[in-house]
Motif scaffolding. Structure first.
Motif, PDB file in Angstrom:
ATOM      1  N   LYS A 120       0.831  -1.193   0.000  1.00  0.00           N
ATOM      2  CA  LYS A 120       0.000   0.000   0.000  1.00  0.00           C
ATOM      3  C   LYS A 120       0.876   1.259   0.000  1.00  0.00           C
ATOM      4  CE  LYS A 120      -3.841   2.218   2.411  1.00  0.00           C
ATOM      5  NZ  LYS A 120      -4.763   2.183   3.574  1.00  0.00           N
ATOM      6  N   GLY A 121       0.561   2.161  -0.908  1.00  0.00           N
ATOM      7  CA  GLY A 121       1.276   3.437  -0.971  1.00  0.00           C
ATOM      8  C   GLY A 121       2.634   3.347  -1.656  1.00  0.00           C
ATOM      9  N   LYS A 122       2.991   2.179  -2.194  1.00  0.00           N
ATOM     10  CA  LYS A 122       4.293   1.999  -2.829  1.00  0.00           C
ATOM     11  C   LYS A 122       4.156   1.845  -4.344  1.00  0.00           C
ATOM     12  CE  LYS A 122       6.737   1.968   0.987  1.00  0.00           C
ATOM     13  NZ  LYS A 122       7.709   3.053   1.274  1.00  0.00           N
ATOM     14  N   GLN A 123       5.166   2.312  -5.052  1.00  0.00           N
ATOM     15  CA  GLN A 123       5.268   2.131  -6.494  1.00  0.00           C
ATOM     16  C   GLN A 123       6.474   1.232  -6.771  1.00  0.00           C
ATOM     17  OE1 GLN A 123       2.995   3.565  -8.659  1.00  0.00           O
ATOM     18  NE2 GLN A 123       1.958   4.314  -6.803  1.00  0.00           N
ATOM     19  N   VAL A 124       6.300   0.266  -7.663  1.00  0.00           N
ATOM     20  CA  VAL A 124       7.372  -0.674  -7.987  1.00  0.00           C
ATOM     21  C   VAL A 124       7.723  -0.530  -9.466  1.00  0.00           C
ATOM     22  CG1 VAL A 124       8.128  -3.083  -7.970  1.00  0.00           C
ATOM     23  CG2 VAL A 124       6.540  -2.251  -6.205  1.00  0.00           C
ATOM     24  N   TYR A 125       9.030  -0.409  -9.740  1.00  0.00           N
ATOM     25  CA  TYR A 125       9.514  -0.201 -11.097  1.00  0.00           C
ATOM     26  C   TYR A 125      10.454  -1.328 -11.515  1.00  0.00           C
ATOM     27  CZ  TYR A 125       7.829   4.584 -10.407  1.00  0.00           C
ATOM     28  OH  TYR A 125       7.046   5.688 -10.154  1.00  0.00           O
ATOM     29  N   LEU A 126      10.331  -1.705 -12.763  1.00  0.00           N
ATOM     30  CA  LEU A 126      11.271  -2.622 -13.407  1.00  0.00           C
ATOM     31  C   LEU A 126      12.161  -1.777 -14.312  1.00  0.00           C
ATOM     32  CD1 LEU A 126      12.296  -5.450 -14.437  1.00  0.00           C
ATOM     33  CD2 LEU A 126      10.384  -5.371 -16.073  1.00  0.00           C
ATOM     34  N   ASN A 127      13.477  -1.811 -14.055  1.00  0.00           N
ATOM     35  CA  ASN A 127      14.413  -0.940 -14.772  1.00  0.00           C
ATOM     36  C   ASN A 127      15.431  -1.760 -15.566  1.00  0.00           C
ATOM     37  OD1 ASN A 127      13.291   1.404 -13.461  1.00  0.00           O
ATOM     38  ND2 ASN A 127      14.512   0.900 -11.660  1.00  0.00           N
ATOM     39  N   PHE A 128      15.585  -1.430 -16.844  1.00  0.00           N
ATOM     40  CA  PHE A 128      16.635  -2.008 -17.688  1.00  0.00           C
ATOM     41  C   PHE A 128      17.661  -0.912 -17.977  1.00  0.00           C
ATOM     42  CE2 PHE A 128      12.921  -4.585 -18.555  1.00  0.00           C
ATOM     43  CZ  PHE A 128      13.415  -5.877 -18.678  1.00  0.00           C
ATOM     44  N   ARG A 129      18.937  -1.208 -17.708  1.00  0.00           N
ATOM     45  CA  ARG A 129      19.971  -0.192 -17.953  1.00  0.00           C
ATOM     46  C   ARG A 129      20.627  -0.351 -19.333  1.00  0.00           C
ATOM     47  NH1 ARG A 129      24.513   0.903 -13.409  1.00  0.00           N
ATOM     48  NH2 ARG A 129      25.772  -0.427 -14.771  1.00  0.00           N
ATOM     49  N   GLY A 130      20.327  -1.446 -20.026  1.00  0.00           N
ATOM     50  CA  GLY A 130      20.879  -1.597 -21.367  1.00  0.00           C
ATOM     51  C   GLY A 130      20.528  -2.937 -21.978  1.00  0.00           C
ATOM     52  N   VAL A 131      19.881  -2.918 -23.129  1.00  0.00           N
ATOM     53  CA  VAL A 131      19.564  -4.135 -23.876  1.00  0.00           C
ATOM     54  C   VAL A 131      19.984  -3.889 -25.331  1.00  0.00           C
ATOM     55  CG1 VAL A 131      17.771  -5.732 -24.621  1.00  0.00           C
ATOM     56  CG2 VAL A 131      17.610  -4.664 -22.361  1.00  0.00           C
ATOM     57  N   ASN A 132      20.608  -4.881 -25.947  1.00  0.00           N
ATOM     58  CA  ASN A 132      21.058  -4.766 -27.330  1.00  0.00           C
ATOM     59  C   ASN A 132      20.361  -5.819 -28.203  1.00  0.00           C
ATOM     60  OD1 ASN A 132      22.632  -3.758 -29.464  1.00  0.00           O
ATOM     61  ND2 ASN A 132      24.209  -5.317 -29.146  1.00  0.00           N
ATOM     62  N   TYR A 133      19.518  -5.452 -29.174  1.00  0.00           N
ATOM     63  CA  TYR A 133      19.400  -4.082 -29.624  1.00  0.00           C
ATOM     64  C   TYR A 133      17.964  -3.562 -29.429  1.00  0.00           C
ATOM     65  CZ  TYR A 133      19.838  -0.103 -32.768  1.00  0.00           C
ATOM     66  OH  TYR A 133      19.846   1.169 -33.297  1.00  0.00           O
ATOM     67  N   SER A 134      17.011  -4.478 -29.584  1.00  0.00           N
ATOM     68  CA  SER A 134      15.616  -4.111 -29.346  1.00  0.00           C
ATOM     69  C   SER A 134      14.932  -5.244 -28.599  1.00  0.00           C
ATOM     70  CB  SER A 134      14.891  -3.802 -30.661  1.00  0.00           C
ATOM     71  OG  SER A 134      15.028  -4.865 -31.569  1.00  0.00           O
ATOM     72  N   PHE A 135      13.829  -4.911 -27.894  1.00  0.00           N
ATOM     73  CA  PHE A 135      13.215  -5.939 -27.051  1.00  0.00           C
ATOM     74  C   PHE A 135      11.780  -5.593 -26.713  1.00  0.00           C
ATOM     75  CE2 PHE A 135      14.844  -2.777 -24.173  1.00  0.00           C
ATOM     76  CZ  PHE A 135      14.147  -2.878 -22.970  1.00  0.00           C
ATOM     77  N   ASP A 136      11.025  -6.657 -26.406  1.00  0.00           N
ATOM     78  CA  ASP A 136       9.682  -6.549 -25.839  1.00  0.00           C
ATOM     79  C   ASP A 136       9.708  -7.182 -24.453  1.00  0.00           C
ATOM     80  OD1 ASP A 136       8.230  -5.276 -27.948  1.00  0.00           O
ATOM     81  OD2 ASP A 136       8.254  -7.170 -29.062  1.00  0.00           O
ATOM     82  N   VAL A 137       8.861  -6.658 -23.554  1.00  0.00           N
ATOM     83  CA  VAL A 137       8.853  -7.089 -22.156  1.00  0.00           C
ATOM     84  C   VAL A 137       7.454  -7.555 -21.770  1.00  0.00           C
ATOM     85  CG1 VAL A 137       9.471  -6.456 -19.803  1.00  0.00           C
ATOM     86  CG2 VAL A 137      10.536  -5.254 -21.707  1.00  0.00           C
ATOM     87  N   PHE A 138       7.393  -8.714 -21.109  1.00  0.00           N
ATOM     88  CA  PHE A 138       6.130  -9.272 -20.631  1.00  0.00           C
ATOM     89  C   PHE A 138       6.275  -9.624 -19.154  1.00  0.00           C
ATOM     90  CE2 PHE A 138       6.644 -10.080 -25.094  1.00  0.00           C
ATOM     91  CZ  PHE A 138       5.397  -9.870 -25.644  1.00  0.00           C
ATOM     92  N   LEU A 139       5.216  -9.346 -18.402  1.00  0.00           N
ATOM     93  CA  LEU A 139       5.199  -9.666 -16.978  1.00  0.00           C
ATOM     94  C   LEU A 139       3.852 -10.280 -16.622  1.00  0.00           C
ATOM     95  CD1 LEU A 139       6.604  -9.409 -14.144  1.00  0.00           C
ATOM     96  CD2 LEU A 139       5.356  -7.244 -13.901  1.00  0.00           C
ATOM     97  N   ASN A 140       3.917 -11.469 -16.089  1.00  0.00           N
ATOM     98  CA  ASN A 140       2.697 -12.130 -15.606  1.00  0.00           C
ATOM     99  C   ASN A 140       1.568 -12.115 -16.639  1.00  0.00           C
ATOM    100  OD1 ASN A 140       4.034 -12.568 -13.155  1.00  0.00           O
ATOM    101  ND2 ASN A 140       3.299 -10.627 -12.293  1.00  0.00           N
ATOM    102  N   GLY A 141       1.914 -12.427 -17.880  1.00  0.00           N
ATOM    103  CA  GLY A 141       0.921 -12.542 -18.933  1.00  0.00           C
ATOM    104  C   GLY A 141       0.544 -11.252 -19.618  1.00  0.00           C
ATOM    105  N   ARG A 142       1.233 -10.138 -19.298  1.00  0.00           N
ATOM    106  CA  ARG A 142       0.907  -8.841 -19.900  1.00  0.00           C
ATOM    107  C   ARG A 142       2.136  -8.239 -20.565  1.00  0.00           C
ATOM    108  NH1 ARG A 142      -1.794  -9.414 -15.176  1.00  0.00           N
ATOM    109  NH2 ARG A 142      -4.050  -8.993 -15.181  1.00  0.00           N
ATOM    110  N   LYS A 143       1.927  -7.649 -21.729  1.00  0.00           N
ATOM    111  CA  LYS A 143       3.009  -6.940 -22.400  1.00  0.00           C
ATOM    112  C   LYS A 143       3.121  -5.536 -21.807  1.00  0.00           C
ATOM    113  CE  LYS A 143       4.814  -5.754 -26.971  1.00  0.00           C
ATOM    114  NZ  LYS A 143       4.541  -5.715 -28.433  1.00  0.00           N
TER     115      LYS A 143
END
Length: 888
Positions: A120-143
């Motif tokens: 409650k009251g918290k924000q959670v971030y997923l951070n990528f500092r570098g991917v080569n060269y392009s990418f798509d991200v999915f989490l728990n069944g969602r893009k």
């Protein structure tokens, strides 16, 4: 079809042990952690399901391969023995090249399960500092991304708060695509040049110091983190320090000014009020803030005047003082929503045009600094970066007595961990942006696919390039070591990019540093008085470095770099241990194919002057003598003309990201060679030296303080150890200057005519404390070292004692009645296997000990837990190898 390879055992063990010792440490921020283990991967050809399915925790990845993250596809394949070690022998030829296989071959899915519950009251971030060269991200069944994330040098952050599972068991799936254009690795610099169409690394298609990287570094190559904040997140803080006036490293200081700003992101649908504050040196600076819903706002705090600051100085000029600045956003109710801990080096960089040298001059805290630099490519071609490896490599540069590292433009904008090490060791950084004259159209080149007019427009996506630059500037702009931004290697970027960088981006985002249009720009260094531009490259007569004037701020000048036999055995198969043979009549060298493959650069006739080469070991040992002389002379020659011809020089180059055989002071496995210690000697802040052309004895003072009442001693030793005093005189030298004293050429020529001689120069303080010593070995009148070949065995005794865990002091003592104990290599080794412990750092090495002299060398290394005490190996020109037990 992927097959299993048997990798060379010795080389693989070296890599595994090294990476085990240099394992990345957890993220320092209390509100974040790294996802750096437990990843799995699979090629796209073997995965039919979509990311929405793969990212479901119920989907089985039992058959998938363990993945190295951060790392590349090739990193994972080598770690799992699906591909051979590309650093050994000709193994790289067995790895399929992406240009021939097609991009799908190296397109991979990466999956990671992790625990993270919403609060409650918290924000959670997923951070990528570098991917080569392009990418798509999915989490728990969602893009998570609406459009393809593209660009090797773009950080990406996703607010995943609402997508976390109720129980905290989450599955992340990432599909990573290789560079859009992979380039033909046809043997050219950057292959056919088309690799530069991407916003990414250019050298992966091959260069004259590296073979092609077969997957072009495809992968999640930099850190992935999970970050938790309150409603408000701190983004890209900016700290500027202003240090007016001309300062000295010692004594009380006039105040400095600290300027702090940051972006604040309110991730909620409601306005948020609170306090932005920072704490520095026990003082708190605050500002009340109200943030609009779902907004990002830049906030500037009031300037702070720091009384009597402890300043940050480059290596050799003063201490590297660092302050801890804690930046916080505190919401109403005194809850810390987010915080950043920033190391602050209080220093100011300015530049000015030196009309005498016709080049730019760098000033730190008002004092002019003579630049002694090294060109840096990248730590590892497979992007296996670790904090500890960065620390070791930058420490080696500190030990070379350098004060700057240039990060070359065909690679990357270096990582924060690199800059942390540079802050620690006092290394200024000359940071190129992406681009090189080789790929980007400076020259007509038949190896390139497209003409110069087309290549001049690379990369294809200018907007992506500019967005990437903005992002990376924000990433590293707070490090005091960062001194210069450069538009590219030997060429500017396209005009629209250059204009945006120079006129808009840098003034807005980082306006206190020097921006250079390109690495050998005339705004940096003019070609005057018949200068030769960059270079020379390769083996040179020592007099060239002293007498032939090159660019007054030379961004690339270098020589050879073959390491010793122990190093060569790590990557050259036994059957290829064949020394190169130089034909003086034709000027050509016959070289084994493996040596050629690892980019051997010729020593010409330099080795044979020390006697006929017996085998590869003998060749490598004699090469160290040449290495030492080349790099000592290089830096002495430039220092002899500082502030007259030159304001600085940068060696091409000081390290390799692969097992190459040129331009390196230490090998890929972090084992130093004699280049490092020749440079350590020749670039010492206070240094006595000998000009081989006119025999002039000189002293270079690369400090801000005059040196007075010093005793200068010049003497000679013959091959039997007999001493002849040439002169002894009190001298002084002003600050930041080189002074000529007297020529001893006639004395040396007469003594060395038949068998050569040793010339010893010493500086002593008034209390007889040694300040500088320099030992030269002089050839006979024909330029050969016949006398060295006749030397009797030295009578050198040695002892070693432990000063503390991980630190050893070795004492070397030579008999009064013996010849000089010449060129002794020390190595700390495992007591059982006798293998070198790496990395290890030596206060000096390749040490010569005069008759009757005692020298002490301190060794730092990282001890292995529960391992027996190590030994110290000692071997020299006239000293057989022995192993010394380390006492308490």
């Amino acid at each position: 079809m992927i097959k299993t390879f048997t990798v060379n055992k010795a080389a693989l063990i070296s890599i595994l042990l090294l990476n085990a010792v240099l394992m990345a440490v957890p993220s320092k921020a209390q509100n974040s952690y790294e996802l750096n283990s437990g990843w799995k991967c699979a090629p796209i050809a073997k995965v039919k399901e979509q990311g929405t399915v793969l990212s479901s925790p119920v989907y089985s990845t039992a058959s998938w391969m363990p993945a190295t993250v951060p790392g590349t596809v090739l990193t994972s394949l080598v770690a799992n023995k699906q591909m051979p070690d590309p650093f050994y022998g000709m193994n790289n030829e067995q790895i399929p090249d992406i240009y021939k296989t097609g991009r799908d071959y190296y397109t991979y899915w990466f999956v990671k399960d992790f625990k993270q519950a919403a609060a409650k009251g918290k924000q959670v971030y997923l951070n990528f500092r570098g991917v080569n060269y392009s990418f798509d991200v999915f989490l728990n069944g969602r893009k998570l991304n609406n459009q393809l994330n593209k660009g090797m040098f773009m950080r990406r952050s996703f607010n995943i708060t609402k997508w976390l599972t109720a129980g905290g068991d989450n599955r992340l799936a990432v599909i990573v695509y290789p560079p859009d254009v992979v380039g033909n690795a046809n043997g050219g610099q950057g292959g056919d040049g088309t690799i530069a169409k991407n916003v990414g690394i250019q050298y992966t298609a091959g260069w004259d110091w590296i073979q092609p990287v077969r997957d072009r570094n495809t992968g999640i190559w930099d850190k992935v983190t999970i970050q938790t904040t309150g409603a408000v997140k701190i983004k890209d803080p900016h700290v500027i320090t202003l240090v007016p006036g001309v300062r000295q490293p010692e004594g009380a200081q006039q105040p400095a000014v600290i300027k702090v700003s940051t972006e604040l992101q309110n991730a909620t649908a409601l306005p948020v009020s609170g306090t932005l504050q920072y704490i520095l040196d026990g003082k708190k600076i605050i500002k009340k803030v109200t943030l609009k819903p779902n907004s990002v706002q830049e906030i500037k705090l009031d300037d702070y005047t720091l009384a009597n600051p402890k300043l940050w100085w480059p290596n050799g000029y003063g201490p590297q003082n660092l302050y801890k600045l804690k930046l916080q956003f505190v919401a109403d109710g005194d809850k810390v929503s987010d915080e950043e801990n920033i190391s602050v080096g209080v220093r100011q960089l300015t530049t000015e045009w030196n009309s005498r040298t016709e080049s730019r001059q760098v000033n730190i805290n008002g004092q002019k600094v003579f630049i002694k630099g090294g060109n840096w490519i990248i730590s590892d071609e497979m992007l296996r970066f670790t904090d500890a490896r960065y620390d070791a490599e930058v420490r080696f540069h500190r030990d070379m007595n350098l004060n700057l590292i240039r990060v070359w433009g065909g690679a990357l904008i270096e990582r924060p961990e690199f800059y942390e090490a540079c802050d620690k060791y006092g290394m200024l950084v000359f940071q190129d942006m992406w681009g090189s004259g080789d790929c980007n159209g400076r020259w007509l080149d038949p190896m390139k696919l497209e003409d110069q007019w087309t290549r001049r427009k690379y990369p294809e996506d200018h907007d992506l390039y500019l967005e990437s630059i903005k992002d990376q500037v924000k990433l590293i702009r707070n490090y005091p070591s960062l001194a210069m931004w450069c538009g590219g290697n030997e060429i500017t970027p396209p005009e629209d990019i250059l204009k945006a960088l120079r006129d808009t981006i840098m003034p807005a985002l980082d306006n206190t540093r020097w921006f250079i249009e390109y690495s050998n720009s005339e705004n940096m260094s003019r070609n005057v008085n018949g200068g030769n531009g960059d270079g020379p490259y390769g083996i040179q007569p020592l007099t060239v470095f002293w007498n032939e004037r090159t660019f007054p701020f030379n961004s690339e000048v270098g020589s050879v770099g073959v390491s010793d036999y122990t190093s060569l055995k790590r990557f050259i198969p036994k059957e290829s241990m064949v020394p190169p043979v130089y034909d003086e009549a034709t000027g050509k060298t016959k070289t084994d194919p493996v040596w050629d493959y690892h980019k051997y650069i010729g020593y010409d006739g330099s080795i044979i002057k020390y006697g006929k080469v017996k085998d590869a070991e003998d060749f490598a040992n004699k090469a160290q003598l040449v290495n030492y002389e080349q790099y000592r002379a290089l830096m002495e020659g430039f220092s002899s003309h500082m502030w007259d011809w030159y304001t600085g020089t940068i060696i091409w180059k000081t390290q390799n990201p692969w097992t190459a055989m040129r331009g390196q002071m230490y090998d890929y496995y972090l084992d130093p060679n004699a280049c490092l210690y020749g440079l350590h000697n020749g670039s010492a802040p206070l240094h006595v030296m000998y000009n081989p052309t006119d025999g002039m004895v000189m002293v270079a003072n690369n400090t801000f303080s005059p040196k007075t009442n010093m005793m200068l001693i010049a003497k000679m030793y013959d091959m039997a150890g007999k001493e002849t005093l040439i002169t002894q005189v009190f001298v002084d030298v002003t600050a930041a200057a080189t002074k000529r004293y007297l020529s001893i050429k006639k004395n040396i020529d007469a003594a060395a005519r038949e068998d050569g001689a040793f010339v010893v120069l010493e500086l002593l303080a008034e209390d007889k404390t040694p300040l500088s010593q320099n030992i030269y070995w002089m050839p006979n009148e024909k330029g050969d070292y016949t006398g060295l070949q006749k030397m009797d065995k030295a009578q050198l005794t040695a002892s070693a004692k432990s000063l503390q865990n991980g630190k050893i002091e070795v004492t070397l003592t030579n008999s009064n009645s013996a010849p000089l104990a010449f060129f002794n290599r020390l190595s700390v080794v495992d007591a059982g296997t006798k293998e070198r412990i790496l990395p290890a750092f030596y206060s000096d090495n390749y040490v010569s000990v005069l008759p009757g002299e005692v020298k002490r060398v301190v060794i730092d290394y990282t001890p292995v837990k529960n391992a027996p005490a190590p030994q110290v190996s000692i071997s020299g020109w006239n000293t057989a190898e022995r192993f010394i037990t380390v006492g308490n």
